[in-house]
Design a protein around this motif. Structure first.
Motif, PDB file in Angstrom:
ATOM      1  N   ASP A   1       0.807  -1.218   0.000  1.00 57.64           N
ATOM      2  CA  ASP A   1       0.000   0.000   0.000  1.00 57.64           C
ATOM      3  C   ASP A   1       0.839   1.266   0.000  1.00 57.64           C
ATOM      4  OD1 ASP A   1      -2.199  -1.594   0.034  1.00 57.64           O
ATOM      5  OD2 ASP A   1      -2.629  -1.308   2.162  1.00 57.64           O
ATOM      6  N   ASN A   2       1.976   1.250   0.655  1.00 53.12           N
ATOM      7  CA  ASN A   2       2.822   2.437   0.751  1.00 53.12           C
ATOM      8  C   ASN A   2       4.145   2.282   0.022  1.00 53.12           C
ATOM      9  OD1 ASN A   2       0.951   3.766   2.321  1.00 53.12           O
ATOM     10  ND2 ASN A   2       1.809   3.039   4.228  1.00 53.12           N
ATOM     11  N   ASP A   3       4.336   1.201  -0.712  1.00 55.22           N
ATOM     12  CA  ASP A   3       5.587   0.927  -1.405  1.00 55.22           C
ATOM     13  C   ASP A   3       6.787   1.017  -0.470  1.00 55.22           C
ATOM     14  OD1 ASP A   3       4.340   0.473  -3.866  1.00 55.22           O
ATOM     15  OD2 ASP A   3       4.406   2.599  -4.394  1.00 55.22           O
ATOM     16  N   ILE A   4       6.644   0.458   0.718  1.00 54.22           N
ATOM     17  CA  ILE A   4       7.728   0.432   1.701  1.00 54.22           C
ATOM     18  C   ILE A   4       8.325  -0.961   1.713  1.00 54.22           C
ATOM     19  CG2 ILE A   4       8.352   0.680   4.122  1.00 54.22           C
ATOM     20  CD1 ILE A   4       5.963   2.551   4.443  1.00 54.22           C
TER      21      ILE A   4
ATOM     22  N   ARG B   1      10.437 -15.155  14.729  1.00 62.45           N
ATOM     23  CA  ARG B   1       9.546 -15.672  13.683  1.00 62.45           C
ATOM     24  C   ARG B   1       8.202 -16.133  14.236  1.00 62.45           C
ATOM     25  NH1 ARG B   1      11.546 -13.335   9.527  1.00 62.45           N
ATOM     26  NH2 ARG B   1      13.657 -13.928   9.053  1.00 62.45           N
ATOM     27  N   TRP B   2       8.124 -16.500  15.503  1.00 65.30           N
ATOM     28  CA  TRP B   2       6.858 -16.953  16.090  1.00 65.30           C
ATOM     29  C   TRP B   2       5.883 -15.804  16.261  1.00 65.30           C
ATOM     30  CZ3 TRP B   2       5.765 -21.870  16.093  1.00 65.30           C
ATOM     31  CH2 TRP B   2       6.797 -22.790  16.098  1.00 65.30           C
ATOM     32  N   ARG B   3       6.394 -14.636  16.634  1.00 67.15           N
ATOM     33  CA  ARG B   3       5.535 -13.470  16.850  1.00 67.15           C
ATOM     34  C   ARG B   3       5.244 -12.737  15.558  1.00 67.15           C
ATOM     35  NH1 ARG B   3       6.557 -10.436  22.334  1.00 67.15           N
ATOM     36  NH2 ARG B   3       4.570  -9.669  21.625  1.00 67.15           N
ATOM     37  N   GLY B   4       6.194 -12.717  14.623  1.00 67.48           N
ATOM     38  CA  GLY B   4       6.014 -12.016  13.356  1.00 67.48           C
ATOM     39  C   GLY B   4       6.031 -10.513  13.534  1.00 67.48           C
ATOM     40  N   GLY B   5       5.553  -9.798  12.537  1.00 71.50           N
ATOM     41  CA  GLY B   5       5.508  -8.352  12.592  1.00 71.50           C
ATOM     42  C   GLY B   5       6.857  -7.725  12.269  1.00 71.50           C
ATOM     43  N   TYR B   6       7.024  -6.502  12.748  1.00 68.43           N
ATOM     44  CA  TYR B   6       8.195  -5.710  12.402  1.00 68.43           C
ATOM     45  C   TYR B   6       8.755  -5.018  13.629  1.00 68.43           C
ATOM     46  CZ  TYR B   6       6.326  -6.617   7.843  1.00 68.43           C
ATOM     47  OH  TYR B   6       5.846  -7.265   6.748  1.00 68.43           O
ATOM     48  N   SER B   7      10.071  -4.919  13.680  1.00 70.90           N
ATOM     49  CA  SER B   7      10.701  -4.158  14.755  1.00 70.90           C
ATOM     50  C   SER B   7      11.154  -2.830  14.165  1.00 70.90           C
ATOM     51  CB  SER B   7      11.878  -4.923  15.356  1.00 70.90           C
ATOM     52  OG  SER B   7      12.886  -5.130  14.402  1.00 70.90           O
ATOM     53  N   TRP B   8      11.086  -1.789  14.984  1.00 79.57           N
ATOM     54  CA  TRP B   8      11.507  -0.465  14.542  1.00 79.57           C
ATOM     55  C   TRP B   8      12.390   0.152  15.610  1.00 79.57           C
ATOM     56  CZ3 TRP B   8      10.297   3.503  17.775  1.00 79.57           C
ATOM     57  CH2 TRP B   8       9.224   3.324  18.635  1.00 79.57           C
ATOM     58  N   SER B   9      13.239   1.066  15.197  1.00 83.17           N
ATOM     59  CA  SER B   9      14.083   1.786  16.151  1.00 83.17           C
ATOM     60  C   SER B   9      14.387   3.178  15.614  1.00 83.17           C
ATOM     61  CB  SER B   9      15.380   1.026  16.424  1.00 83.17           C
ATOM     62  OG  SER B   9      16.123   0.874  15.243  1.00 83.17           O
ATOM     63  N   VAL B  10      14.634   4.095  16.539  1.00 85.93           N
ATOM     64  CA  VAL B  10      15.031   5.462  16.217  1.00 85.93           C
ATOM     65  C   VAL B  10      16.421   5.654  16.803  1.00 85.93           C
ATOM     66  CG1 VAL B  10      14.508   7.904  16.529  1.00 85.93           C
ATOM     67  CG2 VAL B  10      12.634   6.258  16.270  1.00 85.93           C
ATOM     68  N   CYS B  11      17.380   5.992  15.946  1.00 83.16           N
ATOM     69  CA  CYS B  11      18.778   6.083  16.360  1.00 83.16           C
ATOM     70  C   CYS B  11      19.398   7.391  15.895  1.00 83.16           C
ATOM     71  CB  CYS B  11      19.588   4.943  15.740  1.00 83.16           C
ATOM     72  SG  CYS B  11      18.949   3.310  16.113  1.00 83.16           S
ATOM     73  N   LYS B  12      20.489   7.767  16.569  1.00 85.13           N
ATOM     74  CA  LYS B  12      21.301   8.899  16.146  1.00 85.13           C
ATOM     75  C   LYS B  12      22.715   8.635  16.626  1.00 85.13           C
ATOM     76  CE  LYS B  12      21.556  13.891  16.138  1.00 85.13           C
ATOM     77  NZ  LYS B  12      20.898  15.137  16.528  1.00 85.13           N
TER      78      LYS B  12
ATOM     79  N   LEU C   1       7.794  -2.861  18.598  1.00 81.51           N
ATOM     80  CA  LEU C   1       7.292  -3.853  17.656  1.00 81.51           C
ATOM     81  C   LEU C   1       5.940  -3.401  17.132  1.00 81.51           C
ATOM     82  CD1 LEU C   1       8.070  -7.116  19.640  1.00 81.51           C
ATOM     83  CD2 LEU C   1       9.322  -6.229  17.674  1.00 81.51           C
ATOM     84  N   ALA C   2       5.653  -3.748  15.892  1.00 82.74           N
ATOM     85  CA  ALA C   2       4.365  -3.398  15.290  1.00 82.74           C
ATOM     86  C   ALA C   2       3.895  -4.549  14.411  1.00 82.74           C
ATOM     87  CB  ALA C   2       4.485  -2.126  14.477  1.00 82.74           C
ATOM     88  N   PHE C   3       2.590  -4.610  14.214  1.00 81.62           N
ATOM     89  CA  PHE C   3       1.998  -5.688  13.415  1.00 81.62           C
ATOM     90  C   PHE C   3       2.305  -5.534  11.932  1.00 81.62           C
ATOM     91  CE2 PHE C   3      -1.659  -7.634  11.179  1.00 81.62           C
ATOM     92  CZ  PHE C   3      -1.439  -8.940  11.563  1.00 81.62           C
ATOM     93  N   ASP C   4       2.295  -4.293  11.428  1.00 82.64           N
ATOM     94  CA  ASP C   4       2.622  -4.086  10.010  1.00 82.64           C
ATOM     95  C   ASP C   4       3.569  -2.898   9.847  1.00 82.64           C
ATOM     96  OD1 ASP C   4       1.014  -1.691   9.790  1.00 82.64           O
ATOM     97  OD2 ASP C   4      -0.743  -2.963   9.538  1.00 82.64           O
ATOM     98  N   VAL C   5       4.099  -2.740   8.647  1.00 85.67           N
ATOM     99  CA  VAL C   5       5.116  -1.731   8.376  1.00 85.67           C
ATOM    100  C   VAL C   5       4.574  -0.318   8.579  1.00 85.67           C
ATOM    101  CG1 VAL C   5       6.652  -0.794   6.612  1.00 85.67           C
ATOM    102  CG2 VAL C   5       6.321  -3.244   6.774  1.00 85.67           C
ATOM    103  N   ALA C   6       3.351  -0.063   8.147  1.00 85.83           N
ATOM    104  CA  ALA C   6       2.771   1.276   8.299  1.00 85.83           C
ATOM    105  C   ALA C   6       2.667   1.650   9.775  1.00 85.83           C
ATOM    106  CB  ALA C   6       1.403   1.338   7.623  1.00 85.83           C
ATOM    107  N   ASP C   7       2.250   0.716  10.617  1.00 86.20           N
ATOM    108  CA  ASP C   7       2.178   0.977  12.057  1.00 86.20           C
ATOM    109  C   ASP C   7       3.563   1.214  12.646  1.00 86.20           C
ATOM    110  OD1 ASP C   7      -0.569   0.823  12.195  1.00 86.20           O
ATOM    111  OD2 ASP C   7      -0.596  -1.280  12.839  1.00 86.20           O
ATOM    112  N   ALA C   8       4.538   0.444  12.195  1.00 84.26           N
ATOM    113  CA  ALA C   8       5.910   0.616  12.689  1.00 84.26           C
ATOM    114  C   ALA C   8       6.426   2.004  12.349  1.00 84.26           C
ATOM    115  CB  ALA C   8       6.824  -0.452  12.093  1.00 84.26           C
TER     116      ALA C   8
END
Length: 70
Positions: free
Chosen positions: A7-10, A31-42, A51-58
């Motif tokens: 949907d967002n070409d991500i 792999r058991w939980r699935g979804g996506y991990s996200w982080s904010v770094c500098k 963690l989020a269920f889909d990329v848009a939420d992450a």
């Protein structure tokens, strides 16, 4: 593994710079939980992550990081 959120070409792994911080999104290594991990770094320091269920939420959750809000 390369995932795509059509949907967002991500494509995952995903990387974006916002206000000097870098947002990373990748497949959740648990792999058991699935979804996506996200982080904010500098400068190789992780300031926030989650963690989020889909990329848009992450991406939405990562952009809610308090340093981005004006």
């Amino acid at each position: 593994m390369l995932s795509t959120y059509a949907d967002n070409d991500i494509s995952v792994p995903y990387e974006e710079e916002v206000n000097g911080f870098t947002i990373y999104i990748e497949d959740n290594p648990d792999r058991w939980r699935g979804g996506y991990s996200w982080s904010v770094c500098k400068d190789e320091v992780e300031f926030d992550s989650g963690l989020a269920f889909d990329v848009a939420d992450a991406l939405e959750q990562a952009k809610r990081f308090r340093c981005f809000v004006k």
